[in-house]
Design a protein around this motif. Structure first.
Motif, short mmCIF file in Angstrom:
data_model
loop_
_atom_site.label_atom_id
_atom_site.label_comp_id
_atom_site.label_asym_id
_atom_site.label_seq_id
_atom_site.Cartn_x
_atom_site.Cartn_y
_atom_site.Cartn_z
N LYS A 59 0.83 -1.21 0.00
CA LYS A 59 0.00 0.00 0.00
C LYS A 59 0.86 1.26 0.00
O LYS A 59 0.48 2.27 -0.55
CB LYS A 59 -0.94 0.00 1.22
N LEU A 60 2.06 1.17 0.61
CA LEU A 60 2.98 2.31 0.52
C LEU A 60 3.95 2.15 -0.65
O LEU A 60 4.42 3.11 -1.22
CB LEU A 60 3.80 2.46 1.81
N HIS A 61 4.27 0.90 -0.96
CA HIS A 61 5.26 0.63 -2.02
C HIS A 61 4.73 -0.39 -3.02
O HIS A 61 5.18 -1.53 -3.05
CB HIS A 61 6.57 0.10 -1.39
N PRO A 62 3.77 0.02 -3.87
CA PRO A 62 3.18 -0.95 -4.80
C PRO A 62 4.18 -1.47 -5.83
O PRO A 62 4.01 -2.58 -6.34
CB PRO A 62 2.06 -0.15 -5.48
N ARG A 72 -0.65 -0.14 8.05
CA ARG A 72 -1.56 0.66 8.88
C ARG A 72 -1.43 2.15 8.58
O ARG A 72 -2.41 2.88 8.61
CB ARG A 72 -1.30 0.40 10.37
N VAL A 73 -0.20 2.60 8.31
CA VAL A 73 0.01 4.02 7.98
C VAL A 73 -0.79 4.37 6.71
O VAL A 73 -1.49 5.39 6.66
CB VAL A 73 1.52 4.33 7.80
N ALA A 74 -0.71 3.49 5.70
CA ALA A 74 -1.43 3.75 4.45
C ALA A 74 -2.93 3.81 4.70
O ALA A 74 -3.64 4.67 4.17
CB ALA A 74 -1.09 2.68 3.42
N LEU A 75 -3.40 2.88 5.53
CA LEU A 75 -4.84 2.82 5.84
C LEU A 75 -5.26 4.07 6.62
O LEU A 75 -6.34 4.64 6.38
CB LEU A 75 -5.09 1.57 6.69
N ALA A 76 -4.40 4.50 7.53
CA ALA A 76 -4.70 5.69 8.34
C ALA A 76 -4.80 6.93 7.45
O ALA A 76 -5.72 7.74 7.59
CB ALA A 76 -3.62 5.88 9.40
N ARG A 77 -3.87 7.05 6.50
CA ARG A 77 -3.91 8.21 5.60
C ARG A 77 -5.24 8.25 4.86
O ARG A 77 -5.88 9.30 4.76
CB ARG A 77 -2.77 8.13 4.57
#
Ligand code: 2AM
Length: 610
Positions: free
Chosen positions: A344-347, A463-468
């Motif tokens: 999610k951060l690094h596709p 989780r960071v990606a989901l939080a954003r």
């Protein structure tokens, strides 16, 4: 039949296991009768793991239930100690039982060749495999990338994670998968296909008398494809087989020495290698403790100096037919690493975090203490050097620069792996069940000292990606009802081997109190009152109230990653203690029952290795 991970079959045995599970059910109704079948079974396992050899046991029981008859006893090999010895001990009785059950005479066996090797005088260059792992890689045709067709992934980032780089290395590499069709999830594994060091390739070529014709094109045919398939793509060259396709860097097995003895260059060498083959104790002392590879054993038995850089002058040639080498030395296998990024951060990239394996052999009267280098991690380290244009430091007792530089990263067969200073590593992704719960409300406890932290960097990024996304959609309070994710991390010193030290603060701030990290620094103060080291399990005990609350009241999930031998066991023990106490009982009864239940419900998951 091998057992791996948490009692799972290997990929190629999944279907068989499913069939057996269905069939035995059917058989109870009389549908499947295997009473005509006779079989032998040997299991491959590792006693460090909880589910030791369960797959071979299952297959054995299922076949017996269906009326099949096992010849001899079931063998079990322990990879933690003595896999080959367990096999050798089991083998003789098995053949005896086999001969009796099948009504045949016991033969000598082992001398007939499985393969025929032919040198080709002329062959189109573009049709020769020089390290490619599949036909598609050779012809550069598109197709799915999996274990049968690894993808040569360009290395976009490669750096050192430890701050003391003198004697210990830990590399972070990012492999570009853009346009490859490869996808991954946090917690998956990436298989990296390494190659052997040039030093070892040269050593074995010289010991086989093949050095002068190392680039000769050869074809290999299987004499009976039903019994043995050629384990790598052909046509190829002698050097390529040793460099890319077979495991010449592994400890030389006791069995293969028996085959080599038949082709000794002189009576002294024959006697020396025979002793290593037949005398278990001598083999253990000299070969196993000395960590000798096949090429080194040949040199040692012929009286050559294994410490010197091998040359035609100092290495005796053994006339061992190449088909014997192909039959005796196993295929070079991919090395699996827990992916340390989130798609999610690094596709477009897969991150790998890997401690470089280097250890000392045990000295004995014939082999002094030497450094031994792990193949997979040194392959990555040397890719790092190559990609950054750095010179590899002097390595090993021979002091050879770049002794383990993967050749195709440097020269690149026809540019297949190296293009304009882009270095590539062949990879494929293996799915895992090591994943965060889908609902972010569930609390999560992650325990990962050392490189055990690798998958948790991916979890936190996920989780960071989901939080954003949530904050973008629902405003700044979007995380208010999220469960807390807690990471227990451990390393030696804050100034030495603290992995991703610069990244954690930004994850902590982005997750707004929903991510907490506790770090055990084992080799810097404070120590325990008795002076002993503080480990992750001690911090779990310190945080026992919130740990118990997350698990018992929050229906939370626990993940352990890293060392299987001591750490994961100690962490399970402390969890039982924490949970037992919270339930007003003992670690042994209430605590152990809770840990068992967590495992059964897949709320306690392990990704551990030994
Ligand atoms: P040590 O090497 O100082 O003993 C990562 O390797 C960290 O895990 C290091 O700080 C290491 O400490 C620690 N470690 C070693 N053995 C351990 C064990 N049995 N349980 C938990 N952590 C351990």
């Amino acid at each position: 039949m091998a057992t791996y991970g948490e009692g799972e079959p290997t990929d190629n045995a999944v279907q068989l296991m499913q069939n057996l599970q269905d069939e035995s059910f059917e058989f109870s109704k009389g549908a499947h009768d295997l009473s005509g079948l006779k079989y032998v079974v040997f299991g491959l396992g590792n006693k460090t793991y909880e589910h030791y050899n369960v797959i071979s046991q299952y297959v054995d029981t299922a076949l017996e239930k269906m009326g099949a008859i096992r010849m001899g006893i079931r063998g079990e090999g322990d990879d933690d100690k003595s896999m080959e010895e367990d096999y050798l001990e089991w083998k003789d009785g098995m053949w005896e039982a086999f001969a009796t059950a099948m009504g045949v005479e016991e033969g000598q066996g082992g001398d007939t060749a499985d393969f025929a090797v032919r040198e080709l005088e002329s062959h189109p260059e573009e049709k020769v495999y020089l390290g490619e792992l599949s036909a598609r890689a050779l012809t550069k045709t598109k197709g799915i990338h999996d274990a049968k067709n690894p993808y040569p992934a360009p290395l976009t980032v490669a750096r050192e994670l430890f701050q003391d780089t003198k004697d210990r290395n830990c590399v972070h590499v990012e492999l570009n998968i853009e346009g490859s069709g490869i996808t991954y999830q946090h917690g998956d594994h990436v298989g990296v296909w390494p190659s052997n060091s040039e030093l070892e390739v040269d050593r074995l070529l010289l010991a086989l008398g093949l050095y002068d014709k190392k680039d000769k094109v050869i074809n290999i045919d299987s004499l009976d494809p039903a019994l043995a398939k050629v384990p790598f793509p052909v046509p190829t060259t002698y050097a390529t087989v040793l460099r890319h396709y077979i495991d010449i860097s592994a400890l030389a097995g006791r069995q293969m020495l028996g085959t080599f003895a038949k082709f000794a260059p002189n009576p002294e060498a024959e006697a020396a290698i025979k002793e290593l083959n037949t005398n278990k104790e001598v083999y253990h002392e000299i070969v196993a403790n000395g960590c000798l590879k096949a090429g080194e054993v040949l040199q040692l038995a012929a009286g050559n100096d294994i410490q010197a850089i091998p040359t035609p002058e100092n290495t005796t040639a053994w006339p061992i037919p190449f088909d014997m080498i192909v039959s005796s030395i196993p295929r070079l296998q991919p090395r699996y690493y827990s992916i340390s990024s989130s798609p999610k951060l690094h596709p477009n990239s897969i991150h790998v975090t890997c401690v470089v394996l280097k250890y000392q052999s045990t000295p004995n009267e014939r082999v002094p203490e030497r450094s031994v280098y792990g193949v997979g991690s040194n392959f990555l380290l040397n890719l790092k050097y190559a990609a950054n244009g750095e010179e590899a430091p002097l390595l090993g007792s021979t002091g050879v620069a770049g002794a383990v530089v993967p050749s195709y990263a440097i020269e690149g067969p026809r540019g297949a792996y190296k293009q304009e200073n882009i270095y590539k590593a062949p990879i494929h992704v293996r799915r895992s069940t090591f994943r965060l719960p889908t609902n972010p409300k569930s609390p999560v406890i992650m325990v990962g000292p050392g490189t055990g932290v690798a998958p948790f960097r991916g979890f936190v990024q996920e989780r960071v990606a989901l939080a954003r996304r949530s904050i973008e959609k629902n405003g700044p309070d979007a995380l208010a009802d999220w469960g807390r994710i807690t990471l227990f991390y451990g390393c030696r010193k804050s100034t030495e081997d603290f992995l991703y030290q610069d990244e954690w603060p930004s994850y902590i701030s982005e997750l707004k109190g929903k991510f907490v990290m506790h770090t055990a620094l084992s080799r810097e103060p404070p120590y325990k009152p008795d002076g002993s080291k503080i480990y992750v399990q001690d911090l779990i005990w310190e945080q026992r109230d919130s740990v118990a609350d997350s698990i018992l009241n929050g229906k939370g999930y626990v993940y352990i990653c890293g060392d299987a031998k001591n750490m994961s066991k100690a962490v399970e023990e402390v969890l039982a203690k924490v949970l037992g106490e919270a339930k007003g009982g003992s670690a042994e009864v209430e605590g152990a029952a809770e840990v068992k239940m967590l495992k059964e419900r897949s709320r306690l998951l392990l990704d551990v290795w030994s």
